[in-house]
Design a protein around this motif. Structure first.
Motif, PDB file in Angstrom:
ATOM      1  N   PHE A  94       0.833  -1.204   0.000  1.00 50.88           N
ATOM      2  CA  PHE A  94       0.000   0.000   0.000  1.00 50.88           C
ATOM      3  C   PHE A  94       0.878   1.270   0.000  1.00 50.88           C
ATOM      4  O   PHE A  94       0.717   2.174  -0.823  1.00 50.88           O
ATOM      5  CB  PHE A  94      -0.931  -0.027   1.222  1.00 50.88           C
ATOM      6  N   LEU A  95       1.862   1.276   0.907  1.00 53.54           N
ATOM      7  CA  LEU A  95       2.708   2.489   1.010  1.00 53.54           C
ATOM      8  C   LEU A  95       3.602   2.671  -0.219  1.00 53.54           C
ATOM      9  O   LEU A  95       3.934   3.801  -0.607  1.00 53.54           O
ATOM     10  CB  LEU A  95       3.549   2.444   2.284  1.00 53.54           C
ATOM     11  N   ALA A  96       3.966   1.526  -0.859  1.00 53.98           N
ATOM     12  CA  ALA A  96       4.744   1.625  -2.095  1.00 53.98           C
ATOM     13  C   ALA A  96       3.898   2.297  -3.178  1.00 53.98           C
ATOM     14  O   ALA A  96       4.389   3.124  -3.957  1.00 53.98           O
ATOM     15  CB  ALA A  96       5.200   0.241  -2.546  1.00 53.98           C
ATOM     16  N   LYS A  97       2.596   1.938  -3.207  1.00 51.47           N
ATOM     17  CA  LYS A  97       1.695   2.560  -4.199  1.00 51.47           C
ATOM     18  C   LYS A  97       1.514   4.053  -3.898  1.00 51.47           C
ATOM     19  O   LYS A  97       1.433   4.880  -4.802  1.00 51.47           O
ATOM     20  CB  LYS A  97       0.329   1.852  -4.184  1.00 51.47           C
ATOM     21  N   VAL A  98       1.395   4.335  -2.586  1.00 51.51           N
ATOM     22  CA  VAL A  98       1.251   5.749  -2.199  1.00 51.51           C
ATOM     23  C   VAL A  98       2.473   6.530  -2.693  1.00 51.51           C
ATOM     24  O   VAL A  98       2.357   7.611  -3.272  1.00 51.51           O
ATOM     25  CB  VAL A  98       1.115   5.892  -0.667  1.00 51.51           C
ATOM     26  N   ARG A  99       3.638   5.923  -2.469  1.00 53.03           N
ATOM     27  CA  ARG A  99       4.885   6.608  -2.870  1.00 53.03           C
ATOM     28  C   ARG A  99       4.909   6.856  -4.378  1.00 53.03           C
ATOM     29  O   ARG A  99       5.336   7.895  -4.850  1.00 53.03           O
ATOM     30  CB  ARG A  99       6.066   5.739  -2.453  1.00 53.03           C
ATOM     31  N   GLU A 100       4.405   5.836  -5.094  1.00 55.76           N
ATOM     32  CA  GLU A 100       4.376   5.931  -6.552  1.00 55.76           C
ATOM     33  C   GLU A 100       3.458   7.078  -7.009  1.00 55.76           C
ATOM     34  O   GLU A 100       3.788   7.820  -7.921  1.00 55.76           O
ATOM     35  CB  GLU A 100       3.843   4.586  -7.068  1.00 55.76           C
ATOM     36  N   ARG A 101       2.283   7.170  -6.319  1.00 56.70           N
ATOM     37  CA  ARG A 101       1.294   8.177  -6.749  1.00 56.70           C
ATOM     38  C   ARG A 101       1.577   9.569  -6.201  1.00 56.70           C
ATOM     39  O   ARG A 101       1.289  10.570  -6.847  1.00 56.70           O
ATOM     40  CB  ARG A 101      -0.120   7.734  -6.314  1.00 56.70           C
ATOM     41  N   VAL A 120      11.827  -4.501   6.925  1.00 60.05           N
ATOM     42  CA  VAL A 120      12.846  -4.350   5.871  1.00 60.05           C
ATOM     43  C   VAL A 120      12.176  -3.917   4.567  1.00 60.05           C
ATOM     44  O   VAL A 120      12.656  -3.025   3.870  1.00 60.05           O
ATOM     45  CB  VAL A 120      13.625  -5.676   5.687  1.00 60.05           C
ATOM     46  N   GLU A 121      11.045  -4.559   4.265  1.00 60.72           N
ATOM     47  CA  GLU A 121      10.311  -4.211   3.030  1.00 60.72           C
ATOM     48  C   GLU A 121       9.828  -2.757   3.067  1.00 60.72           C
ATOM     49  O   GLU A 121       9.856  -2.045   2.070  1.00 60.72           O
ATOM     50  CB  GLU A 121       9.101  -5.121   2.852  1.00 60.72           C
ATOM     51  N   ALA A 122       9.363  -2.393   4.276  1.00 59.72           N
ATOM     52  CA  ALA A 122       8.844  -1.024   4.428  1.00 59.72           C
ATOM     53  C   ALA A 122       9.929  -0.009   4.097  1.00 59.72           C
ATOM     54  O   ALA A 122       9.692   1.012   3.441  1.00 59.72           O
ATOM     55  CB  ALA A 122       8.346  -0.820   5.857  1.00 59.72           C
ATOM     56  N   ILE A 123      11.141  -0.325   4.534  1.00 57.47           N
ATOM     57  CA  ILE A 123      12.237   0.606   4.289  1.00 57.47           C
ATOM     58  C   ILE A 123      12.677   0.552   2.818  1.00 57.47           C
ATOM     59  O   ILE A 123      12.840   1.581   2.162  1.00 57.47           O
ATOM     60  CB  ILE A 123      13.418   0.290   5.232  1.00 57.47           C
ATOM     61  N   ASN A 124      12.835  -0.642   2.310  1.00 58.44           N
ATOM     62  CA  ASN A 124      13.371  -0.791   0.953  1.00 58.44           C
ATOM     63  C   ASN A 124      12.375  -0.428  -0.152  1.00 58.44           C
ATOM     64  O   ASN A 124      12.712   0.287  -1.081  1.00 58.44           O
ATOM     65  CB  ASN A 124      13.870  -2.216   0.737  1.00 58.44           C
ATOM     66  N   GLN A 125      11.159  -0.981  -0.031  1.00 52.94           N
ATOM     67  CA  GLN A 125      10.201  -0.778  -1.135  1.00 52.94           C
ATOM     68  C   GLN A 125       9.388   0.508  -0.980  1.00 52.94           C
ATOM     69  O   GLN A 125       9.213   1.261  -1.914  1.00 52.94           O
ATOM     70  CB  GLN A 125       9.222  -1.953  -1.199  1.00 52.94           C
TER      71      GLN A 125
END
Ligand SMILES: [Fe+2]
Length: 460
Positions: A94-101, A120-125
């Motif tokens: 979800f947060l990766a999509k937010v970052r993208e948008r 780790v995913e939260a930080i990396n992705q």
């Protein structure tokens, strides 16, 4: 799902904005920050809302990632706090999509202590600002949100500042371009104005020369030669350009005062004048100055003309000035006047050679003339001798123009006199010459007087 330390005592539905009025401006512009909490468990959302109840934020909540994405599409959200473990879409995704948008939105993730993979995913992705373990510490979470929002504001301020600088740079660039163009236009206009003024100045000189020519043609040739010599002396003495031009113009117009005299007096030799006539003649420097005074551009020329008959020893007229009190340009014109009259007297007889004329000047050095000016004549005479020895030039038939003055009679090959010497050419004359030339050709070159413009260019 881990439980928060504090249970929520409010019962507001998810997906609604809480606290005060919504801010459509977002937080960067000085309004309240809009925070979005996303969790599939309502009680967590309530706990978070309760935690920030007294903080100056507006709150949105969503029970799913999907709902969260829909909200950030329509609301100016500054910060998201999202749970990781949610049924449809995990927090990291979800947060990766937010970052993208919308990469500006600050992202904080809530994870369980043991969920290291999610951290780790939260930080990396998702490149979250922080991840916070559940159960959270209220003070830590409030502080983290506050710091995240400060970071958000800083980014927004920088962006606004950059935009402002960019806009101002563009404005400056436009202003500079406009200024450059205005300066170019103004320079061009000034150059044109100068050319016009220059042309006007030359026309004025021509006008006076024309009037003097009508009064006494001999005066004009003399004045033209004296003008060449005066300018050359002034240049040799390194006088400023403007003063050189004044010397030249003053020599050309030095005897313009006689324009007011009757022809009988204007053409009379000084030695033939009676006392009254001589007294009147001695007024010509003053009359010349008075005439030119009416034309602003010629005013300084008039001042020089006033003193062109002063003598270095104080015996001249009209003011009996002595030595350095006589303006240098006037002393230059005085020497040029006498020197040319010695070389080119009005009568055919009594013409002095250059060395004789120089000797005559030497004799008057310190008496009539400034010694320094006399000295300069000796130094430059070789350079200007050819020019001042004659004021006549030869031109072809094609080069004949309106305004030129014939120095010799103009005749056809068959001997027909088309125009006498001293004629100032007009359009009708040129047509007449061309018509005759077709029937009875004019052979060879035509002798004319140099005009003021020719003299100006020859002296430079
Ligand atoms: Fe004079």
């Amino acid at each position: 799902m881990n439980r928060p330390e504090h249970r929520d005592e409010f019962d507001e539905p998810a997906g609604k904005v809480g606290m005060n009025q919504p801010s459509e401006e977002g937080s960067g512009g000085g309004g309240k920050h809009l925070l979005l909490f996303v969790d599939d468990e309502e009680n967590i959302l309530h706990a978070l809302r309760r935690l920030f109840r007294k903080e100056p934020y507006e709150i949105l909540t969503a029970v799913s990632a999907k709902e969260g994405l829909s909200l950030i599409a329509s609301k100016p959200v500054s910060l998201i706090v999202s749970d990781h473990r949610m049924p449809e879409m995990e927090g990291t995704e979800f947060l990766a999509k937010v970052r993208e948008r919308n990469p500006d939105i600050m992202r904080i993730m809530l994870t369980g202590y043991t969920d290291m993979k999610a951290a780790v995913e939260a930080i990396n992705q998702s490149q979250v600002y922080r991840y916070i373990s559940k159960p959270w510490n209220d003070d830590d979470l409030r502080l983290t949100v506050r710091e995240a929002l400060r970071h958000y504001d800083l980014v927004q301020s920088n962006r606004n500042l950059n935009e402002l600088v960019k806009e101002q740079n563009k404005e400056l660039y436009d202003i500079n371009r406009s200024l450059e163009s205005k300066v170019r236009e103004r320079t061009k206009a000034l150059e044109m104005k100068n050319l016009e003024l220059e042309a006007g100045f030359q026309d004025m000189l021509e006008l006076f020369m024309g009037l003097m020519e009508m009064k006494n043609p001999a005066l004009v040739g003399h004045a033209r030669r004296a003008a060449v010599l005066s300018k050359a002396i002034a240049a040799h003495l390194s006088l400023p350009e403007e003063e050189q031009r004044i010397c030249e113009a003053a020599a050309l117009l030095m005897d313009s005062g006689i324009l007011g005299y009757p022809d009988s007096l204007a053409k009379k030799k000084i030695e033939e004048m009676d006392a009254v006539e001589q007294a009147l003649w001695q007024k010509h420097p003053l009359l010349g100055q008075a005439t030119l005074k009416r034309i602003k551009r010629l005013e300084p020329v008039g001042q020089i003309i006033r003193s062109h008959h002063e003598h270095y020893d104080g015996s001249g007229f009209p003011d009996r000035l002595k030595g350095e009190r006589i303006p240098l340009p006037s002393q230059i014109v005085a020497v040029s006047d006498t020197f040319d009259l010695l070389l080119n007297p009005p009568e055919a007889t009594g013409r002095a050679s250059v060395s004789e004329a120089l000797k005559a000047l030497e004799k008057e050095r310190g008496r009539r003339f400034d010694p320094a000016v006399v000295h300069v004549v000796g130094e430059i005479i070789e350079k200007v001798q050819e020019t001042i020895s004659s004021d006549e030039v030869k031109v072809s038939l094609e080069e004949l123009k309106e305004g030129m003055t014939l120095a010799r009679d103009l005749k056809t090959a068959g001997g027909i006199l088309l125009l006498p010497a001293q004629s100032r050419l007009q359009t009708a004359h040129l047509e007449k010459i061309q018509n005759f030339h077709r029937i009875d050709p004019i052979i060879g070159q035509i002798t004319i007087y140099r005009n003021v413009k020719d003299f100006n260019s020859s002296g430079r």
